[in-house]
Design a protein around this motif. Structure first.
Motif, PDB file in Angstrom:
ATOM      1  N   LEU A   1       0.831  -1.208   0.000  1.00  0.00           N
ATOM      2  CA  LEU A   1       0.000   0.000   0.000  1.00  0.00           C
ATOM      3  C   LEU A   1       0.868   1.261   0.000  1.00  0.00           C
ATOM      4  N   ILE A   2       1.969   1.228   0.743  1.00  0.00           N
ATOM      5  CA  ILE A   2       2.868   2.387   0.797  1.00  0.00           C
ATOM      6  C   ILE A   2       3.423   2.665  -0.596  1.00  0.00           C
ATOM      7  N   ASN A   3       3.958   1.623  -1.239  1.00  0.00           N
ATOM      8  CA  ASN A   3       4.556   1.796  -2.564  1.00  0.00           C
ATOM      9  C   ASN A   3       3.528   2.259  -3.588  1.00  0.00           C
ATOM     10  N   LYS A   4       2.305   1.721  -3.494  1.00  0.00           N
ATOM     11  CA  LYS A   4       1.233   2.101  -4.411  1.00  0.00           C
ATOM     12  C   LYS A   4       0.864   3.576  -4.228  1.00  0.00           C
ATOM     13  N   SER A   5       0.957   4.067  -2.995  1.00  0.00           N
ATOM     14  CA  SER A   5       0.516   5.424  -2.677  1.00  0.00           C
ATOM     15  C   SER A   5       1.586   6.488  -2.934  1.00  0.00           C
ATOM     16  N   PHE A   6       2.817   6.063  -3.215  1.00  0.00           N
ATOM     17  CA  PHE A   6       3.882   7.041  -3.449  1.00  0.00           C
ATOM     18  C   PHE A   6       3.679   7.834  -4.735  1.00  0.00           C
ATOM     19  N   ASP A   7       2.670   7.467  -5.546  1.00  0.00           N
ATOM     20  CA  ASP A   7       2.396   8.267  -6.748  1.00  0.00           C
ATOM     21  C   ASP A   7       1.831   9.636  -6.369  1.00  0.00           C
ATOM     22  N   GLU A   8       1.569   9.854  -5.073  1.00  0.00           N
ATOM     23  CA  GLU A   8       1.126  11.168  -4.591  1.00  0.00           C
ATOM     24  C   GLU A   8       2.252  12.198  -4.725  1.00  0.00           C
ATOM     25  N   ILE A   9       3.492  11.709  -4.793  1.00  0.00           N
ATOM     26  CA  ILE A   9       4.637  12.615  -4.894  1.00  0.00           C
ATOM     27  C   ILE A   9       5.109  12.630  -6.342  1.00  0.00           C
ATOM     28  N   ASP A  10       5.097  13.804  -6.934  1.00  0.00           N
ATOM     29  CA  ASP A  10       5.573  13.982  -8.305  1.00  0.00           C
ATOM     30  C   ASP A  10       7.107  13.927  -8.303  1.00  0.00           C
ATOM     31  N   ASP A  11       7.682  13.159  -9.225  1.00  0.00           N
ATOM     32  CA  ASP A  11       9.142  12.988  -9.261  1.00  0.00           C
ATOM     33  C   ASP A  11       9.872  14.322  -9.430  1.00  0.00           C
ATOM     34  N   GLU A  12       9.317  15.191 -10.253  1.00  0.00           N
ATOM     35  CA  GLU A  12       9.944  16.500 -10.490  1.00  0.00           C
ATOM     36  C   GLU A  12       9.942  17.340  -9.210  1.00  0.00           C
ATOM     37  N   ASP A  13       8.802  17.333  -8.509  1.00  0.00           N
ATOM     38  CA  ASP A  13       8.694  18.080  -7.244  1.00  0.00           C
ATOM     39  C   ASP A  13       9.659  17.512  -6.208  1.00  0.00           C
ATOM     40  N   TYR A  14       9.808  16.195  -6.217  1.00  0.00           N
ATOM     41  CA  TYR A  14      10.691  15.515  -5.269  1.00  0.00           C
ATOM     42  C   TYR A  14      12.121  16.027  -5.434  1.00  0.00           C
ATOM     43  N   LEU A  15      12.573  16.079  -6.694  1.00  0.00           N
ATOM     44  CA  LEU A  15      13.939  16.550  -6.960  1.00  0.00           C
ATOM     45  C   LEU A  15      14.070  18.049  -6.663  1.00  0.00           C
ATOM     46  N   LYS A  16      13.018  18.818  -6.914  1.00  0.00           N
ATOM     47  CA  LYS A  16      13.056  20.260  -6.607  1.00  0.00           C
ATOM     48  C   LYS A  16      13.230  20.489  -5.112  1.00  0.00           C
ATOM     49  N   ILE A  17      12.505  19.695  -4.309  1.00  0.00           N
ATOM     50  CA  ILE A  17      12.610  19.832  -2.845  1.00  0.00           C
ATOM     51  C   ILE A  17      14.025  19.467  -2.391  1.00  0.00           C
ATOM     52  N   ILE A  18      14.571  18.386  -2.946  1.00  0.00           N
ATOM     53  CA  ILE A  18      15.943  17.990  -2.577  1.00  0.00           C
ATOM     54  C   ILE A  18      16.897  19.146  -2.906  1.00  0.00           C
ATOM     55  N   ARG A  19      16.752  19.722  -4.098  1.00  0.00           N
ATOM     56  CA  ARG A  19      17.633  20.825  -4.524  1.00  0.00           C
ATOM     57  C   ARG A  19      17.482  22.026  -3.578  1.00  0.00           C
ATOM     58  N   LYS A  20      16.240  22.359  -3.236  1.00  0.00           N
ATOM     59  CA  LYS A  20      15.978  23.510  -2.362  1.00  0.00           C
ATOM     60  C   LYS A  20      16.615  23.295  -0.984  1.00  0.00           C
ATOM     61  N   ILE A  21      16.400  22.110  -0.405  1.00  0.00           N
ATOM     62  CA  ILE A  21      16.960  21.813   0.921  1.00  0.00           C
ATOM     63  C   ILE A  21      18.487  21.788   0.850  1.00  0.00           C
ATOM     64  N   TYR A  22      19.018  21.210  -0.236  1.00  0.00           N
ATOM     65  CA  TYR A  22      20.476  21.117  -0.412  1.00  0.00           C
ATOM     66  C   TYR A  22      21.091  22.518  -0.440  1.00  0.00           C
ATOM     67  N   GLU A  23      20.544  23.379  -1.308  1.00  0.00           N
ATOM     68  CA  GLU A  23      21.104  24.732  -1.447  1.00  0.00           C
ATOM     69  C   GLU A  23      20.983  25.512  -0.143  1.00  0.00           C
ATOM     70  N   ASN A  24      19.838  25.378   0.519  1.00  0.00           N
ATOM     71  CA  ASN A  24      19.595  26.084   1.774  1.00  0.00           C
ATOM     72  C   ASN A  24      20.588  25.639   2.855  1.00  0.00           C
ATOM     73  N   HIS A  25      20.718  24.327   3.035  1.00  0.00           N
ATOM     74  CA  HIS A  25      21.589  23.788   4.094  1.00  0.00           C
ATOM     75  C   HIS A  25      23.059  24.059   3.774  1.00  0.00           C
TER      76      HIS A  25
END
Length: 155
Positions: free
Chosen positions: A95-119
């Protein structure tokens, strides 16, 4: 000695649990935990759980999807951390794996980039490789996958 549990009628308990589920999506383990506050025989617990599921107050998939959206969009957690917390709540891997489609791959990478640059920019007095290393460790602790972190850094 345990504090004495207040006694309620079956219908009062049922209504309290309906309200508990209506306020926010819940999973089975949270509802069962809440039920421990009340004096209930096992048959009554089963009947209430069945009622909550039948009336769609209690829905594991809806809870899982809502939990994933909230932890990603608001707390900026990575998939690993979200998955670990959901498993602790008794949600199945499937169920967890099936529900991960709630997160858009592009948004996921954008968040990583934002947190990376900030930190990365907040760290003072360190060599670039030290800043990079500490930032990667920070992102890993937030539950992001190493491959995705490297993908963001390399771009």
């Amino acid at each position: 000695m345990q504090p004495e549990k207040k006694l309620f009628t079956f219908d009062e308990i049922k209504q309290k649990l309906v309200n508990y589920c209506v306020y926010q999506d819940r999973c089975h383990s949270e509802v069962e935990q809440k039920m421990r506050e009340f004096v209930l025989i096992p048959e009554a617990k089963d009947e209430i759980l069945l009622y909550l599921m039948k009336e769609n107050y209690l829905n594991e998939e809806r809870f899982t999807r809502s939990y994933i959206r909230g932890k990603f969009n608001i707390k900026h957690w990575g998939k690993n951390k979200i998955k670990m917390h959901l498993k602790q709540k008794g949600i199945t891997e499937k169920l967890i794996n099936k529900s991960f489609d709630e997160i858009d791959d592009e948004d996921y990478l954008k968040i990583i980039r934002k947190i990376y640059e900030n930190h990365f920019s907040k760290q003072k007095g360190l060599q670039v490789y030290q800043k990079k290393s500490k930032t990667i460790k920070y992102l890993l602790s937030r539950g992001f996958e190493y491959e995705n972190i490297l993908q963001v850094i390399d771009n």
